[in-house]
Design a protein around this motif. Sequence first.
Motif, PDB file in Angstrom:
ATOM      1  N   ARG A   1     -16.171   0.268   3.017  1.00 50.03           N
ATOM      2  CA  ARG A   1     -16.044   1.608   2.078  1.00 50.03           C
ATOM      3  C   ARG A   1     -17.322   2.194   2.141  1.00 50.03           C
ATOM      4  NH1 ARG A   1     -12.641  -2.282   1.065  1.00 50.03           N
ATOM      5  NH2 ARG A   1     -10.484  -1.859   0.440  1.00 50.03           N
ATOM      6  N   THR A   2     -18.211   2.061   3.134  1.00 52.86           N
ATOM      7  CA  THR A   2     -19.497   2.713   3.001  1.00 52.86           C
ATOM      8  C   THR A   2     -19.670   3.382   4.473  1.00 52.86           C
ATOM      9  OG1 THR A   2     -20.582   1.236   1.518  1.00 52.86           O
ATOM     10  CG2 THR A   2     -22.088   2.622   2.949  1.00 52.86           C
ATOM     11  N   ALA A   3     -20.224   4.791   4.462  1.00 52.87           N
ATOM     12  CA  ALA A   3     -20.254   5.410   5.750  1.00 52.87           C
ATOM     13  C   ALA A   3     -21.908   4.837   6.450  1.00 52.87           C
ATOM     14  CB  ALA A   3     -20.638   6.704   5.264  1.00 52.87           C
ATOM     15  N   GLY A   4     -21.860   4.907   7.738  1.00 54.36           N
ATOM     16  CA  GLY A   4     -22.949   4.238   8.450  1.00 54.36           C
ATOM     17  C   GLY A   4     -22.787   3.531   9.268  1.00 54.36           C
ATOM     18  N   ARG A   5     -23.954   3.049   9.935  1.00 52.90           N
ATOM     19  CA  ARG A   5     -23.921   2.078  10.817  1.00 52.90           C
ATOM     20  C   ARG A   5     -23.533   0.647  10.338  1.00 52.90           C
ATOM     21  NH1 ARG A   5     -29.317   3.684  11.928  1.00 52.90           N
ATOM     22  NH2 ARG A   5     -29.862   1.576  10.927  1.00 52.90           N
ATOM     23  N   SER A   6     -23.084  -0.264  11.226  1.00 50.83           N
ATOM     24  CA  SER A   6     -22.590  -1.657  10.605  1.00 50.83           C
ATOM     25  C   SER A   6     -23.740  -2.286   9.872  1.00 50.83           C
ATOM     26  CB  SER A   6     -22.100  -2.447  11.557  1.00 50.83           C
ATOM     27  OG  SER A   6     -23.220  -2.673  12.722  1.00 50.83           O
ATOM     28  N   ASP A   7     -24.873  -2.167  10.190  1.00 52.26           N
ATOM     29  CA  ASP A   7     -26.022  -2.966   9.427  1.00 52.26           C
ATOM     30  C   ASP A   7     -26.420  -1.955   8.041  1.00 52.26           C
ATOM     31  OD1 ASP A   7     -27.307  -0.683  11.206  1.00 52.26           O
ATOM     32  OD2 ASP A   7     -28.820  -1.090   9.939  1.00 52.26           O
ATOM     33  N   GLN A   8     -26.129  -0.910   8.019  1.00 53.19           N
ATOM     34  CA  GLN A   8     -26.138  -0.150   6.685  1.00 53.19           C
ATOM     35  C   GLN A   8     -24.932  -0.379   5.657  1.00 53.19           C
ATOM     36  OE1 GLN A   8     -26.189   3.888   8.414  1.00 53.19           O
ATOM     37  NE2 GLN A   8     -28.505   4.158   8.378  1.00 53.19           N
ATOM     38  N   GLN A   9     -23.840  -0.584   6.453  1.00 51.26           N
ATOM     39  CA  GLN A   9     -22.867  -1.005   5.714  1.00 51.26           C
ATOM     40  C   GLN A   9     -23.023  -2.563   4.990  1.00 51.26           C
ATOM     41  OE1 GLN A   9     -19.686  -0.563   8.771  1.00 51.26           O
ATOM     42  NE2 GLN A   9     -18.776   1.107   7.691  1.00 51.26           N
ATOM     43  N   ALA A  10     -23.605  -3.360   5.976  1.00 49.79           N
ATOM     44  CA  ALA A  10     -23.852  -4.681   5.368  1.00 49.79           C
ATOM     45  C   ALA A  10     -24.765  -4.534   4.323  1.00 49.79           C
ATOM     46  CB  ALA A  10     -24.384  -5.491   6.748  1.00 49.79           C
ATOM     47  N   GLU A  11     -25.790  -3.838   4.439  1.00 54.01           N
ATOM     48  CA  GLU A  11     -26.794  -3.815   3.398  1.00 54.01           C
ATOM     49  C   GLU A  11     -26.139  -3.178   2.014  1.00 54.01           C
ATOM     50  OE1 GLU A  11     -29.737  -4.537   3.233  1.00 54.01           O
ATOM     51  OE2 GLU A  11     -30.617  -4.593   5.062  1.00 54.01           O
ATOM     52  N   ALA A  12     -25.065  -2.160   2.098  1.00 51.18           N
ATOM     53  CA  ALA A  12     -24.423  -1.754   1.003  1.00 51.18           C
ATOM     54  C   ALA A  12     -23.625  -2.954   0.136  1.00 51.18           C
ATOM     55  CB  ALA A  12     -23.602  -0.333   1.395  1.00 51.18           C
ATOM     56  N   GLY A  13     -23.091  -3.821   1.169  1.00 52.69           N
ATOM     57  CA  GLY A  13     -22.290  -4.877   0.579  1.00 52.69           C
ATOM     58  C   GLY A  13     -23.160  -5.937  -0.056  1.00 52.69           C
ATOM     59  N   LEU A  14     -24.384  -6.065   0.624  1.00 57.63           N
ATOM     60  CA  LEU A  14     -25.240  -7.048   0.106  1.00 57.63           C
ATOM     61  C   LEU A  14     -26.005  -6.678  -1.355  1.00 57.63           C
ATOM     62  CD1 LEU A  14     -26.835  -9.586   0.479  1.00 57.63           C
ATOM     63  CD2 LEU A  14     -28.399  -8.391   1.767  1.00 57.63           C
ATOM     64  N   ALA A  15     -26.035  -5.295  -1.314  1.00 59.97           N
ATOM     65  CA  ALA A  15     -26.487  -4.848  -2.670  1.00 59.97           C
ATOM     66  C   ALA A  15     -25.649  -5.151  -3.807  1.00 59.97           C
ATOM     67  CB  ALA A  15     -26.858  -3.266  -2.599  1.00 59.97           C
ATOM     68  N   LEU A  16     -24.124  -5.099  -3.496  1.00 63.10           N
ATOM     69  CA  LEU A  16     -23.225  -5.409  -4.329  1.00 63.10           C
ATOM     70  C   LEU A  16     -23.288  -6.647  -4.814  1.00 63.10           C
ATOM     71  CD1 LEU A  16     -20.834  -4.463  -6.292  1.00 63.10           C
ATOM     72  CD2 LEU A  16     -19.396  -4.824  -4.278  1.00 63.10           C
ATOM     73  N   ALA A  17     -23.489  -7.768  -3.761  1.00 62.16           N
ATOM     74  CA  ALA A  17     -23.305  -9.143  -3.827  1.00 62.16           C
ATOM     75  C   ALA A  17     -24.644  -9.200  -4.638  1.00 62.16           C
ATOM     76  CB  ALA A  17     -23.331  -9.721  -2.728  1.00 62.16           C
ATOM     77  N   LYS A  18     -25.805  -8.881  -4.644  1.00 60.32           N
ATOM     78  CA  LYS A  18     -26.910  -9.109  -5.387  1.00 60.32           C
ATOM     79  C   LYS A  18     -26.650  -8.725  -6.905  1.00 60.32           C
ATOM     80  CE  LYS A  18     -30.502  -8.829  -1.942  1.00 60.32           C
ATOM     81  NZ  LYS A  18     -31.604  -8.073  -1.306  1.00 60.32           N
ATOM     82  N   ASP A  19     -25.989  -7.570  -7.168  1.00 63.38           N
ATOM     83  CA  ASP A  19     -25.719  -7.197  -8.360  1.00 63.38           C
ATOM     84  C   ASP A  19     -24.689  -7.968  -9.333  1.00 63.38           C
ATOM     85  OD1 ASP A  19     -27.422  -5.112  -8.158  1.00 63.38           O
ATOM     86  OD2 ASP A  19     -25.866  -3.604  -7.653  1.00 63.38           O
ATOM     87  N   LEU A  20     -23.682  -8.525  -8.289  1.00 61.68           N
ATOM     88  CA  LEU A  20     -22.612  -9.413  -9.024  1.00 61.68           C
ATOM     89  C   LEU A  20     -23.317 -10.535  -9.425  1.00 61.68           C
ATOM     90  CD1 LEU A  20     -19.537  -8.434  -7.074  1.00 61.68           C
ATOM     91  CD2 LEU A  20     -19.729  -8.245  -9.396  1.00 61.68           C
TER      92      LEU A  20
END
Length: 456
Positions: A157-176
């Motif tokens: 659900r994030t625009a960008g390259r696959s690594d940028q998408q993974a970073e966005a998902g990882l940021a959510l995981a850290k917050d959770l």
Amino acid sequence: PVRMAAACLLGGVTAEMPAADEAACYLELGCGIGVGALLIAASNPAWKVVAVDYNPAHIAIANGLARAARIDNIQFLESDIVELAAGGSAAASIPAADFVSMHGLWSWVSREVRDGIVRLLAAKTRPGALVHVSYNALPGWQGALAMQRLIYEAGRRTAGRSDQQAEAGLALAKDLKAAEAFYLGESALSRELIDNIHGASREYLGHEYMNAYWAPAFHADVAAAMAGAKLDFVASGNLLENFPELMMKPEQRTLMDRYTDPVMRELIKDICSQRALRHDIYVRGARRLRNAERDAAIERLTITPGIIPSELQTTLKVPGGTAEMSEPLKALMAAAMEGPTTIGALRARDPAHSNPSELLSVLVGTNQCQIAPYIGVAQPASANRLNRVLGDRIKNIVDARNSGLACAPLSTGFTAPPLLQFVPHFAFPLDEFFERQAVARESVGERQDPAAHCGD
């Protein structure tokens, strides 16, 4: 290949490396940009190396490296494995393989592709061939399934390259995790990955977390699939993992010893150990060795140190805890630091306090020594050319990662720090190579922060 052969010997199965000038075929599935396959080709000029990848950009880079180094015994194929397994001209160009390796492939592709892999192995491995397959293992990944799915879905659900998408998902995981999400705090693997993944390469992030087909597997299921290509499981490619004494508690080993079936034993071992990634070695037609034959074959192996004596580690961290080597074994390990020798020559110093399998595993399995099947063989020009090409790719020593350099006496690449790779004319004997590697490591302070030395 030499590690695959060593694992087979530890598993009590015949495995012999070809002579230095003998033809052989090495097949790599999922080769990426081809550095590993190129190291094998450059180190073994008599071999034919075939490397396959689905990504055309990877193959373009690999072909460019091969041309720059003038490596003519390697063939890179851009191909879908399902199509390759179906036959055709591309498949016809692949000889029957003596060695096959696929790292980072099995757990990251669809069921259709995995079935294609098995058909290709059935068609393209000769009797006696050795096959290496790595995969994310269950139940080791069990506690992190929710974390991976969270990163994947948030990334989609994030625009960008696959690594940028993974970073966005990882940021959510850290917050959770910070918000005390139960499944991100309960699992030790999830906690470790979330806290320490920030230094991972962008290629790894995209490959591991933004993959629609990501699917960890039980060893039993992989072994059942490989049986379709007449491949028998033999041992772990991580040599130390073949010793239950280092992997499990005594009570756990007692329960495992109720079974002789290797698949059942591996399942119990995986349930008792935190093993998230497996490196399995299979053989097409396992020829079993008697214990005396196995020991004799291991004693003939030549090893050479890959570290300087002051770096020798005799206290090992293993899944079963901390393993402190005995004083006689420490003495033999120290003797191995003196230079190339055979396992048999080392054991002859104190045969009452060691066995061939143990000595091989604690030295080579910890990467403190390397097996050198072709000791005394001159470094071919192709290996020197490739090493220069790989060195030329390093523009910044601080940001560069350890990589490999082709080394014919080892029949493969040797992991080297960026400073040594940066040397533009890598062309000197094996003994001088290890000496320079040690000097480079001490200069950079590899066990410290390399950035602290970059201004010198």
